[in-house]
Design a protein around this motif. Structure first.
Motif, PDB file in Angstrom:
ATOM      1  N   PHE A 173       0.723  -0.983   0.027  1.00 57.30           N
ATOM      2  CA  PHE A 173       0.063  -0.052  -0.080  1.00 57.30           C
ATOM      3  C   PHE A 173       0.908   1.208   0.000  1.00 57.30           C
ATOM      4  O   PHE A 173       2.089   1.232   0.621  1.00 57.30           O
ATOM      5  CB  PHE A 173      -0.998   0.053   1.336  1.00 57.30           C
ATOM      6  CG  PHE A 173      -0.240  -0.121   2.377  1.00 57.30           C
ATOM      7  CD1 PHE A 173       0.357   1.035   3.162  1.00 57.30           C
ATOM      8  CD2 PHE A 173      -0.122  -1.320   3.039  1.00 57.30           C
ATOM      9  CE1 PHE A 173       0.964   0.956   4.498  1.00 57.30           C
ATOM     10  CE2 PHE A 173       0.493  -1.468   4.473  1.00 57.30           C
ATOM     11  CZ  PHE A 173       1.244  -0.473   5.072  1.00 57.30           C
ATOM     12  N   TRP A 174       0.540   2.299  -0.656  1.00 57.52           N
ATOM     13  CA  TRP A 174       1.064   3.683  -0.907  1.00 57.52           C
ATOM     14  C   TRP A 174       2.487   3.448  -1.253  1.00 57.52           C
ATOM     15  O   TRP A 174       3.450   4.052  -0.550  1.00 57.52           O
ATOM     16  CB  TRP A 174       0.947   4.274   0.649  1.00 57.52           C
ATOM     17  CG  TRP A 174      -0.377   4.801   1.049  1.00 57.52           C
ATOM     18  CD1 TRP A 174      -0.976   4.560   2.217  1.00 57.52           C
ATOM     19  CD2 TRP A 174      -1.533   5.425   0.164  1.00 57.52           C
ATOM     20  NE1 TRP A 174      -2.340   5.046   2.179  1.00 57.52           N
ATOM     21  CE2 TRP A 174      -2.521   5.527   0.989  1.00 57.52           C
ATOM     22  CE3 TRP A 174      -1.636   5.947  -1.006  1.00 57.52           C
ATOM     23  CZ2 TRP A 174      -3.748   6.108   0.607  1.00 57.52           C
ATOM     24  CZ3 TRP A 174      -2.507   6.599  -1.387  1.00 57.52           C
ATOM     25  CH2 TRP A 174      -3.771   6.836  -0.585  1.00 57.52           C
ATOM     26  N   GLY A 426      11.914   9.124  -0.902  1.00 59.33           N
ATOM     27  CA  GLY A 426      11.457   8.328   0.298  1.00 59.33           C
ATOM     28  C   GLY A 426      10.524   9.220   1.338  1.00 59.33           C
ATOM     29  O   GLY A 426      10.157   8.611   2.220  1.00 59.33           O
ATOM     30  N   THR A 427      10.131  10.293   0.803  1.00 58.40           N
ATOM     31  CA  THR A 427       9.050  11.007   1.688  1.00 58.40           C
ATOM     32  C   THR A 427       7.791  10.239   1.940  1.00 58.40           C
ATOM     33  O   THR A 427       7.325  10.525   2.919  1.00 58.40           O
ATOM     34  CB  THR A 427       8.715  12.373   0.749  1.00 58.40           C
ATOM     35  OG1 THR A 427      10.154  13.111   0.547  1.00 58.40           O
ATOM     36  CG2 THR A 427       8.068  13.216   1.722  1.00 58.40           C
ATOM     37  N   VAL A 432       4.123   7.800   5.464  1.00 60.04           N
ATOM     38  CA  VAL A 432       3.421   6.536   5.810  1.00 60.04           C
ATOM     39  C   VAL A 432       3.713   5.975   7.449  1.00 60.04           C
ATOM     40  O   VAL A 432       2.715   5.633   8.057  1.00 60.04           O
ATOM     41  CB  VAL A 432       3.261   5.420   4.852  1.00 60.04           C
ATOM     42  CG1 VAL A 432       2.379   4.269   5.287  1.00 60.04           C
ATOM     43  CG2 VAL A 432       2.532   5.782   3.437  1.00 60.04           C
ATOM     44  N   ASN A 433       4.837   5.852   7.281  1.00 63.38           N
ATOM     45  CA  ASN A 433       5.347   5.414   8.662  1.00 63.38           C
ATOM     46  C   ASN A 433       4.822   6.117   9.919  1.00 63.38           C
ATOM     47  O   ASN A 433       4.468   5.845  11.081  1.00 63.38           O
ATOM     48  CB  ASN A 433       6.780   5.139   8.686  1.00 63.38           C
ATOM     49  CG  ASN A 433       7.570   4.906   9.931  1.00 63.38           C
ATOM     50  OD1 ASN A 433       7.412   3.583  10.261  1.00 63.38           O
ATOM     51  ND2 ASN A 433       8.456   5.436  10.466  1.00 63.38           N
ATOM     52  N   THR A 448      -5.309   3.096   4.528  1.00 68.45           N
ATOM     53  CA  THR A 448      -5.950   3.864   3.485  1.00 68.45           C
ATOM     54  C   THR A 448      -6.524   5.092   4.381  1.00 68.45           C
ATOM     55  O   THR A 448      -6.415   6.215   4.276  1.00 68.45           O
ATOM     56  CB  THR A 448      -7.043   3.146   2.784  1.00 68.45           C
ATOM     57  OG1 THR A 448      -6.501   2.236   1.847  1.00 68.45           O
ATOM     58  CG2 THR A 448      -7.770   4.118   1.597  1.00 68.45           C
ATOM     59  N   HIS A 449      -7.288   4.666   5.361  1.00 69.46           N
ATOM     60  CA  HIS A 449      -8.285   5.728   6.128  1.00 69.46           C
ATOM     61  C   HIS A 449      -7.225   6.670   7.145  1.00 69.46           C
ATOM     62  O   HIS A 449      -7.567   7.813   7.144  1.00 69.46           O
ATOM     63  CB  HIS A 449      -9.067   4.974   7.287  1.00 69.46           C
ATOM     64  CG  HIS A 449     -10.166   4.416   6.092  1.00 69.46           C
ATOM     65  ND1 HIS A 449     -10.127   3.077   5.518  1.00 69.46           N
ATOM     66  CD2 HIS A 449     -11.702   4.859   6.235  1.00 69.46           C
ATOM     67  CE1 HIS A 449     -11.412   3.052   4.930  1.00 69.46           C
ATOM     68  NE2 HIS A 449     -12.156   3.833   5.705  1.00 69.46           N
ATOM     69  N   MET A 450      -6.129   6.056   7.541  1.00 69.14           N
ATOM     70  CA  MET A 450      -5.121   6.747   8.360  1.00 69.14           C
ATOM     71  C   MET A 450      -4.393   7.599   7.607  1.00 69.14           C
ATOM     72  O   MET A 450      -3.868   8.794   8.084  1.00 69.14           O
ATOM     73  CB  MET A 450      -4.414   5.942   9.473  1.00 69.14           C
ATOM     74  CG  MET A 450      -5.368   5.143  10.386  1.00 69.14           C
ATOM     75  SD  MET A 450      -4.118   4.021  11.315  1.00 69.14           S
ATOM     76  CE  MET A 450      -3.193   5.132  12.253  1.00 69.14           C
ATOM     77  N   CYS A 451      -3.951   7.532   6.295  1.00 64.62           N
ATOM     78  CA  CYS A 451      -2.936   8.079   5.689  1.00 64.62           C
ATOM     79  C   CYS A 451      -3.270   8.776   4.261  1.00 64.62           C
ATOM     80  O   CYS A 451      -2.769   9.562   4.016  1.00 64.62           O
ATOM     81  CB  CYS A 451      -1.650   7.110   5.146  1.00 64.62           C
ATOM     82  SG  CYS A 451      -1.031   6.297   6.560  1.00 64.62           S
TER      83      CYS A 451
END
Length: 474
Positions: A173-174, A426-427, A432-433, A448-451
């Protein structure tokens, strides 16, 4: 097909507001390629399929398999998502919707529902098993609940396992880093002896999608679309399912692959021998040799080491101009973390991210000596930092020219197709991290919902579509 697409796009221009967005996404499904990819513009932020059939009591079935247990019996395994109590009264019939139900066992893949590690995730992963005689086996199963119409699903045969090493990557994801993806594939091929890759994909950038297409075209990889679960305006399993139901993907991997040995890892992880300067063995060679002294092995567990690339290319560097000397300057530290495994597909039964929950019969786990081989993990938290007490590790010694040649071939093919230079970036991974770091406060780890508010504007994303073809609602 393309005439239809042009007509639909013309119609979109006549629509205003959110309805045009939804209509546009439907058009993309029509013209998407065979992998069900759905391009989504940065402002669209997500692709989720609305289903009027979904209820809080629904069971969302992903896939069903059968495998032969012995000369006279087989087992059917159905992989599904559900709330804890909703699945208890499920019934399974074989071949005919009017047949008597078969005896089934319903168990959460994580051994408990709710999962003790993520107890606030309402939708959990399940396995539904039925052991039957070979003569009772059918191609279709009918699933139902009391007072509901039986729903048919196809039962797929688990493939025979040939020699070799498959690498399964759970739902990505992402992901927008072609360098990480290509380095992962080439290192696993050369150093580990990997035969084939199975990538479960939720959302990737256009550049990563094009790189995946390259590996699919040369038969190095298989892409398994992992779309969002069906949802309604009031019910959204995606908002309360841990990492897209990754445990279902883990266990689908074992049943889907065509190879005997299987590694289940993320794209920042390698299971490799420590000393490649004086040892030409691959990881596959090593585990094959271990089988001679451990004939009842069902899986091999590797301990964790932090892998660092202090000279990892800076953000903005064009990939065609990367100096691959950074590979030979890799370091390891005692950064702790959970284990990872290589399992034997016809001996391991239930798969977890970090270990094998159950083996068949008398087979068991063999713990690999960390003096011989380890899990090398270059997580975004530490990948380009020099930690205390780091030491050099020769895992890339001697293969840098081959890796560089292979990577440049991939990037040279991909770049014209996306119409702009491929660069180190790397951004997104760092963002996401950060947004997932305190997921327990959110309640459930849902990338998905958090990021999406932060990450969606950062690249041109492609989501796996085809939710209605992938999932069956019971």
């Amino acid at each position: 097909m393309f005439r239809l697409a042009r007509r639909c796009m013309a119609a979109i221009k006549r629509f205003k507001g959110t309805s045009s967005l939804v209509f546009g996404l439907v058009v993309f499904i029509v013209v998407a390629n065979t992998y069900g990819w759905v391009p989504v513009k940065r402002e669209a932020v997500s692709f989720e399929v609305v289903s009027n059939e979904l209820k809080n009591s629904s069971v969302i079935v992903y896939r069903a398999y059968w495998e032969q247990l012995d000369s006279g019996s087989a087992r059917i395994r159905i992989l599904a998502s559900s709330k804890c109590k909703s699945i208890e009264n499920l019934e399974v019939r074989l071949g005919n919707k009017d047949a008597d139900p078969v005896k089934i066992q319903i168990k959460p893949i994580e051994n408990a529902c709710p999962w003790t590690y993520a107890p606030l995730c309402e939708w959990n992963s399940f396995r539904i098993d039925a052991e039957i005689g070979l003569g009772a086996l059918r191609d279709i199963a009918y699933l139902s609940k009391p007072s509901s119409n039986p729903i048919p699903i196809k039962i797929h045969k688990s493939l025979p396992k040939q020699s070799g090493l498959a690498v399964c990557v759970p739902p990505m994801f992402w992901l927008n880093d072609p360098l990480k993806l290509a380095l992962f594939v080439e290192t696993w091929k050369i150093r580990a002896g990997a035969s084939h890759f199975y990538f479960y994909v939720h959302s990737v950038s256009k550049a990563v999608k094009t790189a995946l297409d390259h590996y699919v075209a040369d038969k190095t990889a298989t892409v398994i679309p992992w779309p969002a679960l069906p949802n309604t305006s009031t019910i959204d399993p995606n908002a309360s399912q841990y990492r897209f139901g990754h445990s279902i993907a883990h266990n689908d991997c074992r049943l889907r692959v065509a190879y005997r040995f299987v590694a289940l890892v993320d794209i920042d992880e390698f299971l490799l021998l420590n000393d490649h300067k004086n040892n030409t063995q691959t990881t596959l060679d090593y585990v094959n040799n271990l089988m001679k002294s451990h004939p009842l092995a069902g899986s091999f567990t590797f301990t964790h080491k932090g892998l660092h690339f202090p000279s990892w290319p800076e953000d903005g560097t064009v990939l065609r101009r990367v100096d691959y000397q950074f590979l030979e300057e890799s370091m390891i530290s005692n950064t702790t973390g959970p284990t990872k495994t290589i399992f034997i597909a016809d001996r391991a039964d239930v798969i977890n991210t970090h270990y094998i929950v159950n083996h068949f019969g008398i087979y068991s786990t063999v713990y690999v000596s960390n003096k011989k081989a380890q899990l090398f993990h270059y997580r975004v938290n530490w990948m380009n930092e020099t930690a205390e007490n780091t030491t050099s590790i020769p895992i890339f010694d001697g293969i840098r020219p081959t890796v560089e040649t292979n990577l440049q071939r991939v990037f040279t093919e991909v770049e014209p197709k996306i119409g702009k230079p491929l660069i180190v970036n790397g951004t997104v991974a760092e963002t996401v991290n950060e947004c997932l770091h305190e997921w327990k406060k959110f309640g459930c780890k849902t990338p998905t919902h958090m990021c999406r508010k932060k990450v969606a504007p950062m690249d041109d994303w492609v989501f796996s579509g085809g939710s209605s073809e992938t999932y069956t609602i019971v």
